[in-house]
Design a protein around this motif. Structure first.
Motif, short mmCIF file in Angstrom:
data_model
loop_
_atom_site.label_atom_id
_atom_site.label_comp_id
_atom_site.label_asym_id
_atom_site.label_seq_id
_atom_site.Cartn_x
_atom_site.Cartn_y
_atom_site.Cartn_z
N ARG A 218 53.06 36.36 36.29
CA ARG A 218 51.91 37.12 35.79
C ARG A 218 52.38 38.25 34.88
O ARG A 218 51.79 38.54 33.86
CB ARG A 218 51.12 37.70 36.97
N VAL A 241 44.20 37.95 32.19
CA VAL A 241 44.90 37.83 33.48
C VAL A 241 44.26 38.82 34.45
O VAL A 241 44.33 40.04 34.24
CB VAL A 241 46.40 38.10 33.32
N ALA A 246 44.74 33.42 35.60
CA ALA A 246 44.65 33.56 34.14
C ALA A 246 43.41 32.81 33.71
O ALA A 246 43.34 31.57 33.86
CB ALA A 246 45.89 33.01 33.49
#
Length: 1090
Positions: A218, A241, A246
């Protein structure tokens, strides 16, 4: 109060409209005491530095609050476990205003209690407006009436607002689950989370999510150019995100599927490589400022990679193996170690609380002490080693343990301890130890070097605010009195009144060593020189205090020793003809007071060949004066007994400190007798003048030191202590006392006794002045009484002086003006003969006029004129009679007449005023005392004392004296002070009980305007007089003398008359010498309030 009232009026109105629009008005939320907002932050400030700043200004530890930064990082909200009070918040504001954070001027603000909460759901798309409103209005959630619900994009985040802020507080205190999904609830502040409400999706708009469970991936999505590549490959699509997903939105479903697959392939192709690092490197890489700095370096080089710090390794994550290698190389090249060597003095600084704070404040740096060495090992980013090394060296320089000494005068040191106690207690960074030794005084500081320097500068600045003034006091025995408890009490009272310190460090006095002084005053001669020295004894002429078995020597042993020594000395003198050692001549006393020309000359010893006083001159009966040895041995058993007793008394005086004074007096008397025998035997060879001068100097050098004292006043410069020296001198003057001892023996004292007078002055710290047969002792407290007692004891043991031949004494009469008129020589001879025959009464004719002389009452009665005058004889018959006539308060007749103001803090002033007010009755609150003056009139007082002595012999009343009051005018008060009370002016105020001088028992009568009219300035004048009332009877108008006593063998009159014999309130005397105006009280009427 005005804005509050305005707000209340606005809230009281039911409805508000503005240009046709309905307005909703509600009270503002109260301040939240558990939250503080920091504004004006530099966005680049590291979080760790901000937390240290918050700990410092909030005075709270790190675990007692939590910081939340705004998205722009220019604000931070501190949420406290313990709320702040109003006073605490004001202190926080002051501390924040005095400090800058990374160059930014930070401010602190209060935060109102929030009425909204942020709701986060673990399941994307699980939140809806209706569902949240139903849930939070239900009791199970702890909430209340919901005002608004805003659902944010993604339907996993929402903001719920309540009507009552208390409902939001209840919701925050509970856990929440909705449809089996856990909800995370936190307070909502718009300045921290400027969240945008979810807009309704356009028709046909779709979105799809890609799960990203790995935190490193991430972070890689947020930092790498993947978002840009996605938008380039799929125009019109957007990637966000949020949480663990996402989210891709926009376009049709097919394009979304393609983008989802493309993103998943990118994430699956990410490469992770673990790197082992030492513990210090791992700590450094975990720091937030290091992570930001390294992330910026990777971004600047365009390397799509990131790292995460695990327990024992660093995991590098990148989209390609090349990026991983670039990241590893960057990490190794960015870290730079450095080292600092520590001295033994610097090592304790690492245990200081400031060391932990410094490690947090170092920029992108970690420092640790290498175990077993005195070396600091540091690790930082390249380019920062010099900066951090300098900070460490500065810390070690300031935090190393050090000591400093701040010198101060003893008085200044005591002033700081008494009046700057709170400021000294506030110096908590160092250990402060006062030094009060004889070699150095001041403060010793122990602690960190910087703190010691700061504390030393602070103490020097405090000492700079204290001024000093030296005052020299010159009074007889003032040094001893100041060191006595009574003197220290006066000093302490003045210190409290003027808020200062009076230092007595330069005042020195100690009593002389009686044993050594005795050896100096009365040096032995003849046989004493041959005595062996005693072990461990400073007096080599005297034997040890005990014999071999520990028993004290008795008189018989001493006599045997004297006989053996006298035999040995006689044999030695006969064998070699050695002359006896010289005896000391009469030493002079160097008095410190100026003596008049008529006084006896005490400054010089008698010239050679001058006569020795009769009681000490001439050989003993039957002894040849030319042979000193024969004279010394001719005394027989009596002489041997006296010499043995003298030696035993001296020895016992050395052995017993508890009876030192008594034994010293015994030894002194025996030494005088020994000296007398030597004088009768024959004067020895002239003594060495140098030896005599040295002895006199040793006796006299301590006298001026006891009469002078230097005290130092210490006070802050802003305090006015100009009146302190004058008040100190007034307090000392009020406690001076004078004693007189009269004896004809004082006119012809032996030399040894004169030297003893110098010792007496030193021992009692008094000043002694000889004038003829009178010794005047002046000093403080009861010192003069002790000196007079010892002097009388000495005089009582001297041989009595020969009585003077008849007619040699001087007889005088005291006329009405107080003038002494001498009798003619034939009359004086007649009176002296009657005096020695102890006649009580004598009837004579002087110039053909009959007179009756009463030698008991010392009065002359003129039969023809019917008047009585006091008479006196120039020399008292005996010491006891002198003491009865003159008393302890008699003063020198040559002293001038004066009025002496009494100090208001003196005991004499307080006692006089107390007696005055105690008899004012209803006038107690109507009269105020302006001043009290004491009359010093030697002539009047001696006449009064003579009259008192006569009345005490003839009166049936035990106490013939009373303290009475006499009111008069201002002009008459001056006449009375000069000439005493005069019955010639009777009738001026009252003659109801006779033509005499009137006195009142209570002052309430004397303050009446009839007797003491007010002067021009409103003052009244009242005398407090010693009055000889004696035996009294009732008075009547026009009475010129007291009535005769009934049933009396001789025609004796009463001494005074009164208004009421049972309870007298007024006394009338007809003899002016029966009253002495002791005090003149000046007072005024108290003006009633307007």
């Amino acid at each position: 109060r005005r804005p509050v009232a305005d707000a209340q009026r606005v809230l009281c109105r039911g409805r508000h409209q503005l240009q046709g629009v309905e307005l909703l008005v509600r009270p503002a939320a109260p301040w939240d005491p558990a939250k503080v907002l920091f504004v004006g932050l530099d966005p680049r400030t590291p979080r760790a530095l901000l937390e240290l700043f918050a700990e410092n200004v909030l005075r709270r530890e790190g675990g007692t609050f939590r910081l939340r930064l705004s998205p722009a990082r220019d604000r931070a909200l501190a949420q406290l476990l313990e709320p702040l009070g109003e006073a605490e918040f004001a202190e926080v504001e002051q501390r924040v205003q005095r400090r800058r954070l990374e160059g930014a001027a930070v401010a602190v603000e209060r935060v109102p209690r929030t009425d909204g909460v942020v709701v986060r759901s673990g399941a994307p798309g699980s939140l809806s407006r209706d569902l949240l409103e139903l849930y939070f209005e239900n009791r199970r959630s702890g909430g209340g009436s919901v005002r608004d619900v805003r659902v944010l994009p993604g339907c996993s985040l929402a903001v719920v607002s309540f009507q009552d802020p208390a409902a939001a507080e209840r919701v925050l205190q509970k856990p929440h689950r909705l449809q089996d999904v856990a909800l995370e609830v936190s307070p909502y502040y718009e300045f921290l989370e400027p969240l945008q409400e979810a807009e309704p999706a356009a028709p046909g708009t779709q979105e799809i999510g890609v799960g990203v469970a790995d935190a490193a991936k991430r972070q890689l999505l947020e930092l790498s150019p993947v978002l840009g590549e996605l938008q380039a490959a799929f125009p019109g699509l957007s990637l966000q995100v949020e949480g663990g997903q996402a989210r891709i939105s926009g376009g049709d479903v097919s394009r979304l599927r393609e983008s989802q697959k493309w993103l998943e392939e990118k994430l699956d192709g990410a490469v992770q490589e673990p790197l082992p690092f030492p513990a210090q490197t791992l700590r450094l890489l975990r720091r937030e400022d290091v992570r930001e700095r390294l992330g910026q370096l990777l971004a600047d080089r365009g390397v799509p990679a990131c790292y995460a710090v695990a327990a024992s390794e660093v995991v590098v994550t990148a989209l390609s193996p090349e990026a991983v290698q670039d990241t590893i190389c960057l990490l190794h090249s960015a870290l730079t170690p450095f080292c600092l060597e520590l001295s033994e003095r610097e090592l304790p600084a690492l245990s200081s609380p400031r060391w932990a704070q410094l490690r947090e404040l170092l920029r992108c740096c970690d420092v640790q002490l290498v175990p077993g060495t005195g070396r600091l090992q540091g690790l930082t980013l390249r380019g920062l080693e010099e900066e951090n090394g300098e900070k460490l060296r500065a810390f070690l320089r300031d935090a190393a343990q050090d000591e400093a000494l701040v010198s101060a005068e003893p008085g200044a040191l005591r002033y700081l301890q008494q009046h700057y106690r709170d400021l000294l207690a506030g110096i908590a960074e160092v250990s402060l130890l006062p030094l009060e030794g004889s070699d150095v005084t001041g403060f010793r500081l122990s602690g960190e070097a910087s703190a010691c320097r700061a504390a030393a500068d602070f103490l020097q600045s405090l000492l700079g605010t204290v001024g000093s003034q030296t005052v020299t006091l010159r009074y007889p025995g003032v040094a001893r009195f100041l060191l006595d408890e009574r003197g220290r009490s006066i000093v302490g009272e003045l210190e409290r009144r003027f808020q200062c310190v009076i230092d007595l460090g330069k005042v020195e006095w100690s009593p002389p060593d009686a044993q050594l002084e005795l050896a100096e005053l009365f040096p032995e001669s003849g046989p004493w020189d041959s005595l062996p020295a005693a072990p461990d004894s400073e007096h080599r002429e005297l034997p040890d205090g005990t014999d071999g078995d520990g028993r004290p020597p008795n008189i018989e042993e001493i006599k045997e020793l004297l006989a053996a020594l006298r035999t040995e000395d006689t044999g030695r003198a006969a064998g070699d003809g050695e002359p006896p050692p010289p005896a000391l001549d009469e030493a002079a006393l160097d008095w410190s007071r100026v003596v008049s020309n008529s006084e006896e000359d005490l400054y010089h010893a008698p010239e050679s060949g001058s006569a020795v006083p009769g009681e000490l001159r001439g050989p003993a009966d039957g002894v040849d004066a030319a042979d000193p040895h024969a004279a010394r041995m001719g005394g027989g058993e009596e002489e041997e007994e006296e010499e043995a007793a003298m030696l035993l008394a001296i020895q016992q005086s050395m052995d017993s400190t508890r009876r030192e004074e008594e034994e010293l007096q015994r030894a002194t008397l025996l030494s005088l007798r020994s000296y007398e025998r030597e004088q009768r035997a024959a004067p020895g060879p002239a003594e060495d003048p140098g030896l005599r001068a040295a002895l006199e100097a040793s006796l006299e050098e301590a006298l001026p030191a006891a009469d002078t004292a230097q005290v130092t006043l210490y006070a802050a410069f802003e305090r006015d202590v100009s009146a302190l020296p004058r008040q100190l001198e007034q307090a000392l003057q009020a406690r001076l006392h004078t004693e007189e001892v009269q004896s004809p023996r004082l006119r012809a004292l032996p030399a040894a006794c004169r030297r003893y007078l110098a010792h007496l002055q030193r021992a009692h710290a008094v000043h002694l002045r000889l004038r003829g047969g009178t010794a005047t002792l002046c000093g403080f407290a009861d010192y003069t009484a002790g000196a007079a007692r010892d002097l009388c004891l000495l005089l009582a043991r001297l041989p009595p002086a020969e009585p003077p031949p008849p007619g040699s004494a001087r007889w005088v009469r005291w006329d009405a003006t107080g003038t002494a008129v001498p009798y003619a020589a034939p009359a004086a001879t007649l009176l002296e003969q009657a005096w020695h025959r102890r006649q009580r009464r004598l009837d004579v004719l002087f110039d053909g006029r009959p007179f009756a002389i009463d030698l008991e009452r010392m009065e002359e009665y003129d039969v023809g004129a019917a008047c009585t005058l006091a008479i006196s004889r120039s020399e008292p018959p005996t010491d006891s009679a002198r003491r009865g006539l003159l008393g302890a308060e008699e003063v020198d007749l040559d002293e001038e007449v004066k009025l002496m103001p009494l100090a208001e803090d003196s005991e004499e002033f307080c006692e006089a005023v107390r007696h005055f007010y105690a008899t004012l009755e209803d006038f107690h609150s109507k009269i105020r005392v302006v001043k009290v003056e004491k009359l010093i009139h030697p002539l009047l007082y001696k006449q009064y004392q003579l009259k008192k002595a006569c009345m005490e012999k003839t009166c049936s009343t035990r106490n013939v004296e009373q303290i009475l009051f006499h009111g008069t005018t201002e002009q008459s008060s001056r006449e009375i002070c000069l000439h005493g009370f005069n019955r010639s002016f009777c009738g001026k105020n009252a003659t109801l009980y006779g033509l005499g001088v009137y006195f009142a028992v209570n002052a309430v009568l004397s303050v009446q305007d009839k007797y003491s009219p007010c002067s021009a300035n409103g003052s009244k004048y009242i005398f407090m007089a010693k009055t000889l009332t004696g035996d009294y009877a009732a008075g009547r108008k026009d009475m010129r003398a007291p009535p005769l006593k009934e049933a009396s063998e001789a025609p004796l009159r009463y001494d005074s008359v009164v208004d009421n014999p049972r309870k007298p309130g007024i006394f009338v005397i007809f003899n002016d010498t029966q009253a002495y105006p002791q005090y003149l009280i000046t007072c005024q009427r108290v003006k009633p309030p307007a």
